[in-house]
Design an enzyme around this catalytic site. Sequence first.
Site, PDB file in Angstrom:
ATOM      1  N   LYS A 199       0.854  -1.192   0.000  1.00 29.48           N
ATOM      2  CA  LYS A 199       0.000   0.000   0.000  1.00 29.48           C
ATOM      3  C   LYS A 199       0.893   1.246   0.000  1.00 29.48           C
ATOM      4  CE  LYS A 199      -3.916   1.935   2.653  1.00 29.48           C
ATOM      5  NZ  LYS A 199      -4.863   1.700   3.755  1.00 29.48           N
TER       6      LYS A 199
ATOM      7  N   SER B 264      -9.841   1.836   2.794  1.00 27.69           N
ATOM      8  CA  SER B 264      -8.965   2.635   1.963  1.00 27.69           C
ATOM      9  C   SER B 264      -7.918   1.824   1.190  1.00 27.69           C
ATOM     10  CB  SER B 264      -8.236   3.663   2.842  1.00 27.69           C
ATOM     11  OG  SER B 264      -7.376   3.013   3.753  1.00 27.69           O
TER      12      SER B 264
ATOM     13  N   SER C 181     -10.032  -0.569   6.906  1.00 29.58           N
ATOM     14  CA  SER C 181      -9.460  -0.419   5.559  1.00 29.58           C
ATOM     15  C   SER C 181      -8.824  -1.658   4.940  1.00 29.58           C
ATOM     16  CB  SER C 181      -8.425   0.691   5.566  1.00 29.58           C
ATOM     17  OG  SER C 181      -9.079   1.913   5.429  1.00 29.58           O
TER      18      SER C 181
HETATM   19  N1  GLN Z   1     -13.131   4.227   6.437  1.00 29.03           N
HETATM   20  C1  GLN Z   1     -12.477   4.611   7.645  1.00 29.03           C
HETATM   21  C2  GLN Z   1     -12.069   6.072   7.564  1.00 29.03           C
HETATM   22  O1  GLN Z   1     -12.348   6.668   6.590  1.00 29.03           O
HETATM   23  C3  GLN Z   1     -11.315   3.702   7.931  1.00 29.03           C
HETATM   24  C4  GLN Z   1     -10.113   3.984   7.139  1.00 29.03           C
HETATM   25  C5  GLN Z   1      -8.955   3.098   7.493  1.00 29.03           C
HETATM   26  O2  GLN Z   1      -9.103   2.057   8.113  1.00 29.03           O
HETATM   27  N2  GLN Z   1      -7.777   3.546   7.121  1.00 29.03           N
HETATM   28  O3  GLN Z   1     -11.524   6.609   8.449  1.00 29.03           O
END
Ligand code: GLN
Length: 479
Positions: free
Chosen positions: A79, A154, A178
């Site tokens: 990532k 994400s 994410s």
């Molecule tokens: N969707 C969540 C956020 O927007 C989690 C994102 C993540 O786990 N990096 O904060």
Amino acid sequence: MELLQKTATEQHKALINKEISACELVEASIDRINKLDDTLGAFNSTTFDTALETAKIVDKKIAQGEKIPYLAGIPLALKDNMNLKGVKTTCSSKILENFVSPYDATITEKLKENLVPILGKTNLDEFAMGSSNENSAFRIVKNPYNLSKVPGGSSGGSACSVSASEVTLSLGSDTGGSIRLPASFCGIVGFKPTYGRVSRYGVIAFASSLDQVGPITKTVEDNAILLEVLSGADCNDETCENVPVEDYTQFLNKDIRGMKIGVVGSVEEMLKGLGSEPYYNQMKEFLKQNGAEIVPIEIENMELALPVYYIIAPAEATSNLARYDGVKYSYRNKDAKNLEEIYKKSRTEGFGREVKRRIMLGNYVLSSGYFDAYYNKARALQAKLREDMLSAFTKCDVILMPTTKGEAYKIGEKVNPIDAYKEDMFTVGANITGVPAISVPFCFGKNNLPVGMQFLAPHYAEGRLYRVADFVEKHKEGK
Ligand code: GLN
């Protein structure tokens, strides 16, 4: 293609039996990325040359009859919020567009030691803030099952790259879901380890008390093998604990007879009428039919995990993002005339809308007038949820939850931030309480898209998650 559709375990066997070479495997991955990625958008950058160099070393070792690490030669994607020395780490943000990692993250070092070829850096929601990958400053990642749908976020690029067999393995980071959410939308296995299991050194921080790196793979077995490589204490990350690393494959190929599986009343309440409700119920039935005991439990205020998360995560993000001020290594506006203008203009132009929204939210909940009303209250609730989660685990071995509200949705469908935040309602609980959780593919929903189910376990009991998820993978309907 067939070669890339194989699991890491199968590829490893083919390598040591000399049916294929590591160079062939990496070249197949390069070809496929070249062919598909303009459409899919999973990669921000590629590192094909160094991946091939690693493959050559692996082939040489095999030719000399040396034993190779299990994941040596298996194509992997990182990532793009994880440092790989000499390569850009952009976090899919304009503000870090030209930032080159000066050092390797600990996890990257571990991959290198294991001779895992890294094919490139994958797209994400900017600074990992989002659930659909639509917040990337560069381009939107597509769901390989249906190109008009989101892959989830994400870690959308990481999930897409494995699901589309561009690579065999990838790493994601999970602050509020994410890893698990995109894994569920893309029909693969995503694992968020216990907070403290995997080093965060060299991983760009979003919310430091919640962030955790984990493996994204096609199968539970591959996932267990990769987690073992990633895990372990690190003197560069004091939150990474010195708990012995297990051989997680010992938990595979077991039955689930007698396993106590907790189902949470308040979660079932939240689930009513949502797309994943019928599949969750099918999963309960499946577990029962295979000898597990379904144990109703209560974790009071579980529905508040989401608002708690959306106070704590932005608060921490605000301070973590303060360092991107245009002075040292981030984007700088060229016309700024003084220091204040450098800060203001660089940050205004460098950050995207969602990141700015989080910075404002974070500053608001931390500001002197609201600190007690929001931040402190959220922390108190977090402590209570953690306590209740631990006491729930005195009654059951693992907890079952859906991973997502339903199947992947259309790109552009959830533009309202509140709608987007609600996507995380079932995943944030594990981050808020620090426990490990896995999303394992279960079925295809009514829109013919993958649906994953989630299991949670007590801190450092990742083995239980692999046991139950492996059983689901091997015995679910249609297998
Ligand atoms: N969707 C969540 C956020 O927007 C989690 C994102 C993540 O786990 N990096 O904060």
